[in-house]
Design a protein around this motif. Structure first.
Motif, PDB file in Angstrom:
ATOM      1  N   GLN A 124     -14.292 -10.770  -7.642  1.00 58.18           N
ATOM      2  CA  GLN A 124     -13.882 -11.127  -8.996  1.00 58.18           C
ATOM      3  C   GLN A 124     -12.495 -11.769  -8.930  1.00 58.18           C
ATOM      4  O   GLN A 124     -11.590 -11.244  -8.286  1.00 58.18           O
ATOM      5  N   LEU A 125     -12.334 -12.890  -9.591  1.00 52.29           N
ATOM      6  CA  LEU A 125     -11.066 -13.600  -9.594  1.00 52.29           C
ATOM      7  C   LEU A 125     -10.435 -13.486 -10.975  1.00 52.29           C
ATOM      8  O   LEU A 125     -11.049 -13.870 -11.973  1.00 52.29           O
ATOM      9  N   LEU A 126      -9.195 -12.976 -11.027  1.00 55.49           N
ATOM     10  CA  LEU A 126      -8.510 -12.729 -12.293  1.00 55.49           C
ATOM     11  C   LEU A 126      -7.208 -13.514 -12.431  1.00 55.49           C
ATOM     12  O   LEU A 126      -6.598 -13.497 -13.512  1.00 55.49           O
ATOM     13  N   ASP A 127      -6.777 -14.185 -11.397  1.00 54.23           N
ATOM     14  CA  ASP A 127      -5.534 -14.951 -11.422  1.00 54.23           C
ATOM     15  C   ASP A 127      -5.726 -16.207 -12.281  1.00 54.23           C
ATOM     16  O   ASP A 127      -6.496 -17.107 -11.911  1.00 54.23           O
ATOM     17  N   PRO A 128      -5.049 -16.329 -13.415  1.00 53.39           N
ATOM     18  CA  PRO A 128      -5.281 -17.482 -14.293  1.00 53.39           C
ATOM     19  C   PRO A 128      -4.912 -18.811 -13.655  1.00 53.39           C
ATOM     20  O   PRO A 128      -5.548 -19.833 -13.923  1.00 53.39           O
ATOM     21  N   THR A 129      -3.880 -18.823 -12.801  1.00 54.21           N
ATOM     22  CA  THR A 129      -3.499 -20.072 -12.141  1.00 54.21           C
ATOM     23  C   THR A 129      -4.620 -20.565 -11.234  1.00 54.21           C
ATOM     24  O   THR A 129      -5.013 -21.743 -11.280  1.00 54.21           O
ATOM     25  N   ALA A 130      -5.139 -19.680 -10.401  1.00 56.22           N
ATOM     26  CA  ALA A 130      -6.225 -20.066  -9.496  1.00 56.22           C
ATOM     27  C   ALA A 130      -7.489 -20.404 -10.284  1.00 56.22           C
ATOM     28  O   ALA A 130      -8.211 -21.353  -9.930  1.00 56.22           O
ATOM     29  N   LEU A 131      -7.774 -19.662 -11.337  1.00 56.30           N
ATOM     30  CA  LEU A 131      -8.967 -19.944 -12.140  1.00 56.30           C
ATOM     31  C   LEU A 131      -8.884 -21.316 -12.797  1.00 56.30           C
ATOM     32  O   LEU A 131      -9.879 -22.053 -12.849  1.00 56.30           O
ATOM     33  N   ARG A 132      -7.714 -21.670 -13.302  1.00 59.07           N
ATOM     34  CA  ARG A 132      -7.578 -22.995 -13.917  1.00 59.07           C
ATOM     35  C   ARG A 132      -7.777 -24.096 -12.880  1.00 59.07           C
ATOM     36  O   ARG A 132      -8.399 -25.132 -13.159  1.00 59.07           O
ATOM     37  N   TRP A 133      -7.243 -23.879 -11.682  1.00 48.62           N
ATOM     38  CA  TRP A 133      -7.439 -24.874 -10.622  1.00 48.62           C
ATOM     39  C   TRP A 133      -8.919 -25.014 -10.289  1.00 48.62           C
ATOM     40  O   TRP A 133      -9.449 -26.132 -10.169  1.00 48.62           O
ATOM     41  N   LEU A 134      -9.614 -23.881 -10.149  1.00 50.40           N
ATOM     42  CA  LEU A 134     -11.035 -23.920  -9.829  1.00 50.40           C
ATOM     43  C   LEU A 134     -11.830 -24.605 -10.937  1.00 50.40           C
ATOM     44  O   LEU A 134     -12.775 -25.358 -10.665  1.00 50.40           O
ATOM     45  N   ALA A 152     -13.526  -7.954 -18.542  1.00 49.82           N
ATOM     46  CA  ALA A 152     -12.239  -8.616 -18.338  1.00 49.82           C
ATOM     47  C   ALA A 152     -12.376  -9.809 -17.400  1.00 49.82           C
ATOM     48  O   ALA A 152     -11.727 -10.841 -17.588  1.00 49.82           O
ATOM     49  N   GLY A 153     -13.207  -9.688 -16.380  1.00 46.41           N
ATOM     50  CA  GLY A 153     -13.422 -10.788 -15.460  1.00 46.41           C
ATOM     51  C   GLY A 153     -14.086 -11.973 -16.127  1.00 46.41           C
ATOM     52  O   GLY A 153     -13.709 -13.135 -15.895  1.00 46.41           O
ATOM     53  N   ALA A 154     -15.070 -11.700 -16.971  1.00 46.36           N
ATOM     54  CA  ALA A 154     -15.720 -12.782 -17.705  1.00 46.36           C
ATOM     55  C   ALA A 154     -14.748 -13.452 -18.662  1.00 46.36           C
ATOM     56  O   ALA A 154     -14.708 -14.686 -18.787  1.00 46.36           O
ATOM     57  N   ARG A 155     -13.923 -12.649 -19.319  1.00 45.86           N
ATOM     58  CA  ARG A 155     -12.950 -13.202 -20.276  1.00 45.86           C
ATOM     59  C   ARG A 155     -11.901 -14.047 -19.550  1.00 45.86           C
ATOM     60  O   ARG A 155     -11.496 -15.110 -20.033  1.00 45.86           O
ATOM     61  N   ALA A 156     -11.454 -13.596 -18.369  1.00 46.72           N
ATOM     62  CA  ALA A 156     -10.453 -14.351 -17.620  1.00 46.72           C
ATOM     63  C   ALA A 156     -10.994 -15.722 -17.224  1.00 46.72           C
ATOM     64  O   ALA A 156     -10.284 -16.737 -17.319  1.00 46.72           O
ATOM     65  N   ALA A 157     -12.246 -15.776 -16.797  1.00 49.61           N
ATOM     66  CA  ALA A 157     -12.840 -17.056 -16.432  1.00 49.61           C
ATOM     67  C   ALA A 157     -12.975 -17.959 -17.653  1.00 49.61           C
ATOM     68  O   ALA A 157     -12.679 -19.163 -17.593  1.00 49.61           O
ATOM     69  N   ALA A 158     -13.412 -17.408 -18.781  1.00 53.68           N
ATOM     70  CA  ALA A 158     -13.563 -18.202 -19.999  1.00 53.68           C
ATOM     71  C   ALA A 158     -12.219 -18.739 -20.481  1.00 53.68           C
ATOM     72  O   ALA A 158     -12.109 -19.908 -20.900  1.00 53.68           O
ATOM     73  N   ASP A 159     -11.183 -17.920 -20.425  1.00 59.02           N
ATOM     74  CA  ASP A 159      -9.860 -18.364 -20.866  1.00 59.02           C
ATOM     75  C   ASP A 159      -9.335 -19.491 -19.973  1.00 59.02           C
ATOM     76  O   ASP A 159      -8.710 -20.444 -20.454  1.00 59.02           O
TER      77      ASP A 159
END
Length: 420
Positions: A124-134, A152-159
Motif C-alpha cells: 500500500q502506498l500512502l506517500d502523496p508525493t510519490a502517488l502524485r508522481w505515479l 485510507a489507502g484508497a482515499r490517498a490514491a484518489a486524492d
C-alpha cells in the motif's frame, strides 16, 4: 548471456575504485568492456571479499520458473527487489515475465527510468508525493498496479489523482492478509469494505485481489489461507465489485507450487481470471534458506534451481586450534536467514578442495569465525581463499554496487550493476 536491450548502457554502470570487490584503482571501465577483456576471478582483477554470480545457474533458474508458469497457466511478475539489477530484470522480461514486482515507490521509479512497461507495487502506498508522481506517469502510459488494504489507502490514491489532474485511472488490487501476518485485510468483511471504498472513489479501478503467503509456517497453513483467498474473491464477485477480467496474485519463492495448485485456472464464474505469481529469490536461489524451502523439494519432477551466488573471502588468521578468521562479515553477506556456508578452499597454488566440515559460527562487521573440526583433512591456512554459499539472496545483493557474472571457467562474462 545477458544483454542490455531495454535501456542501453547507463552512465553509472561502470567499475572503478568505488566498486567493492573489484581491484580497479585507476580509471573506470564499463561491464561490457571488462567482460570482453577475458578477466578471470583469480588474475588480480578482484580483491577479497567479492560476491560473484554464476551465469549458467541464473540462466537455468530464469528458464525453470518461466517454464513452470507456462505449464500451470500463470502469469509471472518476478519480484525485482531481490536483485534490483537491470540486466536480470531484462532477462526475466525476455523470458516471458508479464510485469516486474517492486516493494517501494523508489523501486517503481527505478523501473520507470529503466523503461519497464508494467510494474506491480506489492505494498500500500500512502506517500502523496510519490502517488502524485505515479498518477502523472500513468497518464503518460506507465502501467502500474497498486495494492490497498484500507479505506485510507484508497482515499490517498484518489486524492493524489485529483491533485495530479488528468483522466487516466489507477488500477488497484485489494490485499487479503492473515492474523499476525504482514499487511492485508484480516478478514473478508474488511476486504469487502476496502473494495467498496475503491469502487466509490473517482479514477480508481479495482483490478483484483492480492495476497502474500510467505509468512506462514507450512503447506497446510498456506492451503488454508489460499482457500480463504478464493472464498473472499468469490464474495467480492457476489457483491458486484469485480471487473470482467480479474487479476489475482500471490506467491513468494517458498510456496509457489501451492499457489499454482490453489489459484491457477478459471474458478470464478462470470469472470476471466489472470493469476500472477510474484516469486523473486528463485533467480539466484541459495545454499541455505531456499535450498531447504524451495517447492521443488515437494515437486522434483517439475524442475530444480541452482545456487548462483558465491562469496569469496580470504583467511586472515588461524589464531588458535579449531578457529579460522575469514575476511567477510555483516557488511558483505546476508545473515538474517542463516549464516554463510563454506563450500570449498582454494590454496595459493590454485588447487581446490572441499571445505571439509568448516562452519561459520558468527559474524562481525568484517570478520567471519570459522569452526575447524580437529580431524579436518584440509584445514585452512592464512591466505587461503574460501568460497561461501549464501542464505537469502534478497539481503545479499543490497550490500554490493556491482557483481561480476562468471562463466563456468571463472572468467568474467558480465557485470551486474545494482540499483538499491
Amino acid at each position: 548471456m545477458f544483454t542490455r536491450e531495454r535501456a542501453g548502457m547507463r552512465p553509472d554502470e561502470y567499475v572503478d575504485w568505488r566498486s567493492k570487490g573489484f581491484w580497479w584503482p585507476e580509471g573506470t571501465v564499463d561491464g561490457a568492456t571488462l567482460a570482453a577483456g577475458g578477466h578471470h576471478l583469480f588474475d588480480g582483477t578482484f580483491t577479497w571479499p567479492v560476491l560473484t554470480a554464476r551465469g549458467t545457474a541464473i540462466t537455468r533458474n530464469i528458464r525453470t520458473l518461466a517454464e513452470f508458469c507456462r505449464r500451470h497457466g500463470l502469469e509471472f511478475a518476478p519480484h525485482g527487489k531481490t536483485t534490483m539489477a537491470p540486466t536480470l530484470l531484462d532477462a526475466q522480461l525476455r523470458a516471458g515475465a508479464w510485469a516486474i514486482t517492486v516493494a517501494t515507490a523508489n523501486q517503481a521509479l527505478v523501473c520507470r527510468r529503466l523503461g519497464i512497461p508494467r510494474v506491480l507495487l506489492a505494498n500500500q502506498l500512502l506517500d502523496p508525493t510519490a502517488l502524485r508522481w505515479l498518477a502523472g506517469e500513468a497518464e503518460r502510459g506507465f502501467e502500474l498496479l497498486l495494492q490497498v488494504d484500507s479505506v485510507a489507502g484508497a482515499r490517498a490514491a484518489a486524492d493524489a489523482l485529483a491533485a495530479a489532474g488528468g483522466t487516466r485511472p489507477l488500477r488497484v488490487l485489494v490485499e487479503l492478509g492473515f492474523p499476525g501476518g504482514r499487511t492485508g485485510c484480516r478478514d473478508t468483511a474488511a476486504l469487502v469494505e476496502v473494495a467498496r471504498a475503491v469502487a466509490a472513489a473517482e479514477r480508481i479501478e479495482l483490478a483484483g485481489v492480492t495476497g502474500y503467503e510467505g509468512g506462514l509456517p507450512g503447506v497446510d497453513e498456506v492451503e488454508g489461507y489460499l482457500d480463504g483467498f478464493v472464498a473472499a474473491t468469490r464474495e467480492l464477485s457476489a457483491e458486484g465489485l469485480l471487473p470482467a477480467e480479474v487479476l489475482v496474485s500471490a506467491g513468494g519463492s517458498a510456496y509457489f507450487d501451492v499457489v499454482a495448485r490453489r489459484l491457477a485456472g478459471q474458478w470464478l464464474p462470470g469472470h476471466t481470471l489472470r493469476t500472477v505469481l510474484r516469486s523473486g529469490a528463485y533467480v539466484t536461489h541459495d545454499e541455505g534458506f531456499y535450498r531447504e524451502h524451495t517447492p521443488f523439494r515437494r515437486i522434483p519432477g517439475e524442475g530444480s534451481l541452482d545456487a548462483a551466488l558465491e562469496l569469496w573471502a580470504q583467511v586472515l588468521s588461524t589464531p588458535e586450534p579449531g578457529l579460522a578468521i575469514a575476511g567477510l562479515g555483516k557488511r558483505d553477506v546476508s545473515y538474517d536467514e542463516g549464516l554463510p556456508v563454506p563450500l570449498r578452499l582454494r590454496r595459493a597454488d590454485g588447487t581446490t578442495v572441499p571445505a571439509g566440515g568448516l562452519r561459520v559460527t558468527r559474524l562481525n562487521d568484517h570478520h567471519a569465525y570459522l569452526a575447524v573440526p580437529p580431524d579436518a583433512p584440509d584445514a585452512p591456512g592464512p591466505g587461503d581463499l574460501v568460497c561461501f554459499g549464501i542464505s537469502h539472496p534478497c539481503t545479499a545483493f543490497d550490500k554490493w554496487r556491482a557483481i561480476p557474472v562468471l562463466a563456468d571457467d571463472d572468467t568474467v562474462s558480465d557485470v551486474l550493476h545494482l540499483y538499491f
